[in-house]
Design an enzyme around this catalytic site. Structure first.
Site, PDB file in Angstrom:
ATOM      1  N   SER A  43       0.839  -1.193   0.000  1.00 38.21           N
ATOM      2  CA  SER A  43       0.000   0.000   0.000  1.00 38.21           C
ATOM      3  C   SER A  43       0.881   1.252   0.000  1.00 38.21           C
ATOM      4  O   SER A  43       1.823   1.339  -0.788  1.00 38.21           O
ATOM      5  CB  SER A  43      -0.955  -0.039   1.199  1.00 38.21           C
ATOM      6  N   ASP A 165      -5.024  -3.410  -3.599  1.00 39.64           N
ATOM      7  CA  ASP A 165      -4.245  -2.950  -2.444  1.00 39.64           C
ATOM      8  C   ASP A 165      -3.590  -4.095  -1.667  1.00 39.64           C
ATOM      9  O   ASP A 165      -4.252  -5.020  -1.202  1.00 39.64           O
ATOM     10  CB  ASP A 165      -5.180  -2.176  -1.511  1.00 39.64           C
TER      11      ASP A 165
END
Length: 287
Positions: A43, A165
């Site tokens: 991320s 993500d």
């Protein structure tokens, strides 16, 4: 995936705007003489790891600090009435990632992951919810995949499969660092907004906040999976923390607080003790 045996790894967790904290941690770690052999990030941690991997030194950290200090929410999450209208037409995501792509392309000095100055591994998540470790290939695409919050940004297709993500499967990819052969792992967490007086408002803010609530438990679980033969250290989280993961205006303050907190932690022997899962709560009270 290239295995790097007997090495020190820096592991960068996810955390939205709180990624600024990792810059202060880096400054303190490098000042203490500690340098990684390779880095792993998920991320926003993938962004920091990628920039740091291009110049893994004090000058590189100073450059990263300047980038963070100039960031504004609209640089990452340009949500407007136009994007809200776009949600009606394209319900799969609400934000066009073009600004984030431009930010990454502007500051990243290499085109492919394997061209970084030190080995770099970016973690994303596949459709089955499993972690995917990207160690070669187009760097910008890998970073965009690792930061593609479902519903907020569109998935990124790499080798024909959609990736999202990295925080979903492995927000703090400690296990992956261990599998890559690290004998010493330094975790750079971001923590969570522990002193917010009310729930975040807005779709993106709520999505980021929801992700953060699972991160501490996920980190605790990941720590239990690391063999005792591996030295595991967890840099201190900041607490109390009144900044949401959607607010980029406090980056300078977060960097300075993290630098002071991490320096104090190092001076008190943080790098000589193995981190244990139950120490997470205590770590939150540094800084």
């Amino acid at each position: 995936m290239t295995v790097t045996a007997g090495k020190t790894a820096f592991v960068f967790a996810g955390g939205g705007s709180l990624g600024a904290i990792q810059v202060g941690m880096l400054r303190a770690l490098l000042s203490s003489g500690l340098h990684p052999d390779f880095v792993v990030g998920a991320s926003v941690g993938a962004i920091n790891a990628s920039y740091f991997a291009s110049a893994p030194n004090a000058e590189g950290v100073a450059s990263l600090e300047r980038i963070w200090s100039g960031l504004r929410r609209a640089d990452i999450f340009p949500f407007s009435s136009a994007s809200a209208f776009g949600l009606l037409r394209y319900p799969d995501n609400i934000i066009n990632p073009s600004r984030l792509r431009r930010l990454i392309e502007t500051h990243l000095s290499y085109a492919r992951l394997e061209e970084a100055a030190i080995p770099l591994h970016v973690v994303a998540t596949d459709l089955q919810g499993l972690s995917v470790c990207l160690s070669s290939g187009p760097a910008v695409e890998a970073i965009l995949a690792s930061t593609a919050i479902p519903g907020v940004f569109p998935p990124v297709y790499i080798d024909g499969r959609p990736l999202t993500d990295g925080a979903i499967a492995a927000n703090t990819p400690i296990r992956i660092a261990a599998e890559l052969g690290a004998s010493r792992i330094i975790v750079l967490p971001t923590g969570y907004a522990s002193a917010l007086k009310e729930s975040p408002k807005g779709v993106v803010a709520k999505a980021l906040h929801a992700i953060t609530l699972m991160i501490t438990w996920q980190l605790k679980h990941e720590m239990t999976l690391v063999p005792e033969t591996i030295q595991l250290h967890l840099a201190p989280m900041l607490c109390p923390l009144e900044v949401s993961r959607y607010d980029f205006s406090a980056s300078k303050e977060l960097i300075e607080r993290a630098a002071r907190s991490t320096t104090k932690w190092i001076e008190h022997g943080g790098l000589t003790r193995r981190a244990l899962p139950q120490e997470l709560a205590a770590h939150r009270h540094h800084g």
